[in-house]
Design a protein around this motif. Structure first.
Motif, PDB file in Angstrom:
ATOM      1  N   GLN A 152     -24.363  80.071 -81.180  1.00  0.00           N
ATOM      2  CA  GLN A 152     -24.254  80.961 -80.023  1.00  0.00           C
ATOM      3  C   GLN A 152     -25.569  81.017 -79.250  1.00  0.00           C
ATOM      4  OE1 GLN A 152     -22.830  84.475 -82.022  1.00  0.00           O
ATOM      5  NE2 GLN A 152     -20.698  83.962 -81.601  1.00  0.00           N
ATOM      6  N   ASP A 153     -26.678  81.032 -79.977  1.00  0.00           N
ATOM      7  CA  ASP A 153     -27.993  81.018 -79.334  1.00  0.00           C
ATOM      8  C   ASP A 153     -28.187  79.725 -78.538  1.00  0.00           C
ATOM      9  OD1 ASP A 153     -30.840  81.833 -78.920  1.00  0.00           O
ATOM     10  OD2 ASP A 153     -31.183  80.082 -80.205  1.00  0.00           O
ATOM     11  N   ILE A 154     -27.836  78.612 -79.144  1.00  0.00           N
ATOM     12  CA  ILE A 154     -27.964  77.323 -78.455  1.00  0.00           C
ATOM     13  C   ILE A 154     -27.036  77.278 -77.238  1.00  0.00           C
ATOM     14  CG2 ILE A 154     -27.541  74.839 -78.656  1.00  0.00           C
ATOM     15  CD1 ILE A 154     -28.569  75.085 -81.545  1.00  0.00           C
TER      16      ILE A 154
ATOM     17  N   ALA B 143     -29.832  76.172 -69.195  1.00  0.00           N
ATOM     18  CA  ALA B 143     -30.297  74.858 -68.747  1.00  0.00           C
ATOM     19  C   ALA B 143     -29.345  74.280 -67.704  1.00  0.00           C
ATOM     20  CB  ALA B 143     -30.430  73.907 -69.934  1.00  0.00           C
ATOM     21  N   ALA B 144     -28.058  74.457 -67.899  1.00  0.00           N
ATOM     22  CA  ALA B 144     -27.073  73.927 -66.956  1.00  0.00           C
ATOM     23  C   ALA B 144     -27.158  74.611 -65.603  1.00  0.00           C
ATOM     24  CB  ALA B 144     -25.666  74.079 -67.530  1.00  0.00           C
ATOM     25  N   ARG B 145     -27.691  75.808 -65.575  1.00  0.00           N
ATOM     26  CA  ARG B 145     -27.804  76.559 -64.315  1.00  0.00           C
ATOM     27  C   ARG B 145     -29.087  76.260 -63.548  1.00  0.00           C
ATOM     28  NH1 ARG B 145     -25.463  82.066 -66.917  1.00  0.00           N
ATOM     29  NH2 ARG B 145     -23.270  81.565 -66.633  1.00  0.00           N
ATOM     30  N   LEU B 146     -29.983  75.491 -64.135  1.00  0.00           N
ATOM     31  CA  LEU B 146     -31.213  75.141 -63.428  1.00  0.00           C
ATOM     32  C   LEU B 146     -30.860  74.336 -62.180  1.00  0.00           C
ATOM     33  CD1 LEU B 146     -33.475  74.152 -66.459  1.00  0.00           C
ATOM     34  CD2 LEU B 146     -33.693  76.198 -65.026  1.00  0.00           C
ATOM     35  N   THR B 147     -31.515  74.647 -61.098  1.00  0.00           N
ATOM     36  CA  THR B 147     -31.182  73.965 -59.840  1.00  0.00           C
ATOM     37  C   THR B 147     -31.961  72.672 -59.652  1.00  0.00           C
ATOM     38  OG1 THR B 147     -32.787  75.347 -58.672  1.00  0.00           O
ATOM     39  CG2 THR B 147     -30.493  76.097 -58.688  1.00  0.00           C
ATOM     40  N   ASP B 148     -33.112  72.587 -60.263  1.00  0.00           N
ATOM     41  CA  ASP B 148     -33.905  71.358 -60.163  1.00  0.00           C
ATOM     42  C   ASP B 148     -33.357  70.352 -61.170  1.00  0.00           C
ATOM     43  OD1 ASP B 148     -36.047  69.481 -61.138  1.00  0.00           O
ATOM     44  OD2 ASP B 148     -37.151  70.414 -59.483  1.00  0.00           O
ATOM     45  N   PRO B 149     -32.890  69.191 -60.722  1.00  0.00           N
ATOM     46  CA  PRO B 149     -32.261  68.237 -61.640  1.00  0.00           C
ATOM     47  C   PRO B 149     -33.211  67.705 -62.718  1.00  0.00           C
ATOM     48  CG  PRO B 149     -32.480  67.280 -59.449  1.00  0.00           C
ATOM     49  CD  PRO B 149     -32.884  68.711 -59.337  1.00  0.00           C
ATOM     50  N   ILE B 150     -34.496  67.572 -62.412  1.00  0.00           N
ATOM     51  CA  ILE B 150     -35.443  67.081 -63.409  1.00  0.00           C
ATOM     52  C   ILE B 150     -35.698  68.152 -64.461  1.00  0.00           C
ATOM     53  CG2 ILE B 150     -37.782  66.200 -63.802  1.00  0.00           C
ATOM     54  CD1 ILE B 150     -35.798  64.262 -62.355  1.00  0.00           C
TER      55      ILE B 150
ATOM     56  N   ARG C  23     -34.773  67.766 -68.436  1.00  0.00           N
ATOM     57  CA  ARG C  23     -35.761  68.000 -69.489  1.00  0.00           C
ATOM     58  C   ARG C  23     -35.316  69.106 -70.440  1.00  0.00           C
ATOM     59  NH1 ARG C  23     -41.678  68.031 -67.059  1.00  0.00           N
ATOM     60  NH2 ARG C  23     -42.125  67.928 -69.282  1.00  0.00           N
ATOM     61  N   ALA C  24     -34.753  70.180 -69.894  1.00  0.00           N
ATOM     62  CA  ALA C  24     -34.281  71.278 -70.739  1.00  0.00           C
ATOM     63  C   ALA C  24     -33.150  70.816 -71.656  1.00  0.00           C
ATOM     64  CB  ALA C  24     -33.827  72.448 -69.875  1.00  0.00           C
ATOM     65  N   LEU C  25     -32.221  70.057 -71.104  1.00  0.00           N
ATOM     66  CA  LEU C  25     -31.107  69.547 -71.911  1.00  0.00           C
ATOM     67  C   LEU C  25     -31.583  68.524 -72.939  1.00  0.00           C
ATOM     68  CD1 LEU C  25     -28.445  69.235 -69.100  1.00  0.00           C
ATOM     69  CD2 LEU C  25     -28.467  70.906 -70.967  1.00  0.00           C
ATOM     70  N   ARG C  26     -32.502  67.678 -72.528  1.00  0.00           N
ATOM     71  CA  ARG C  26     -33.067  66.688 -73.459  1.00  0.00           C
ATOM     72  C   ARG C  26     -33.745  67.384 -74.631  1.00  0.00           C
ATOM     73  NH1 ARG C  26     -38.230  64.269 -71.294  1.00  0.00           N
ATOM     74  NH2 ARG C  26     -38.837  66.330 -71.997  1.00  0.00           N
ATOM     75  N   ASP C  27     -34.493  68.433 -74.336  1.00  0.00           N
ATOM     76  CA  ASP C  27     -35.208  69.154 -75.392  1.00  0.00           C
ATOM     77  C   ASP C  27     -34.266  69.887 -76.339  1.00  0.00           C
ATOM     78  OD1 ASP C  27     -37.514  68.208 -74.203  1.00  0.00           O
ATOM     79  OD2 ASP C  27     -38.064  70.136 -73.304  1.00  0.00           O
ATOM     80  N   LEU C  28     -33.112  70.323 -75.834  1.00  0.00           N
ATOM     81  CA  LEU C  28     -32.145  71.037 -76.674  1.00  0.00           C
ATOM     82  C   LEU C  28     -31.249  70.111 -77.491  1.00  0.00           C
ATOM     83  CD1 LEU C  28     -30.965  73.894 -74.304  1.00  0.00           C
ATOM     84  CD2 LEU C  28     -32.078  74.163 -76.525  1.00  0.00           C
ATOM     85  N   ALA C  29     -31.100  68.876 -77.069  1.00  0.00           N
ATOM     86  CA  ALA C  29     -30.132  67.965 -77.688  1.00  0.00           C
ATOM     87  C   ALA C  29     -30.301  67.806 -79.201  1.00  0.00           C
ATOM     88  CB  ALA C  29     -30.161  66.606 -76.999  1.00  0.00           C
TER      89      ALA C  29
END
Length: 93
Positions: free
Chosen positions: A10-12, A19-26, A30-36
């Motif tokens: 649930q935390d993840i 991360a999905a709501r970030l407007t800057d694609p980079i 990076r946020a998604l890459r770090d969470l993967a």
């Protein structure tokens, strides 16, 4: 890592949503890459927990395997992985 695998998921999920709501694609990448890696590990731990819980409730491993759509070897592997995770977590406490 939290002791409750579902709470950790649930935390993840909350962090993935952020991360999905970030407007800057980079920044989003990076946020998604770090969470993967953490997400992949947390899912595996939760799967191990679920299989072990089914086994500890007395469900035969052949039934667990059939209902989960995996082989008996996978059930045994996940129960063993769950035990190792529990032991590691107990050692850290």
């Amino acid at each position: 890592m939290e002791s409750d695998p579902l709470a950790h998921l649930q935390d993840i999920a909350a962090r993935l949503t952020a991360a999905a709501r970030l407007t800057d694609p980079i920044q989003q990448y990076r946020a998604l890459r770090d969470l993967a890696p953490e997400a992949k590990t947390a899912i595996a731990i939760a799967q191990d927990h679920a299989i072990a819980k089914a086994r500890s409730a007395g469900m035969p491993e052949t039934d667990v395997a059939a209902q989960a759509g995996v082989g008996v070897h996978e059930v045994r592997r996940r129960v063993t992985a769950h035990r190792h995770h529990i032991n590691r977590h107990a050692d850290e406490a």
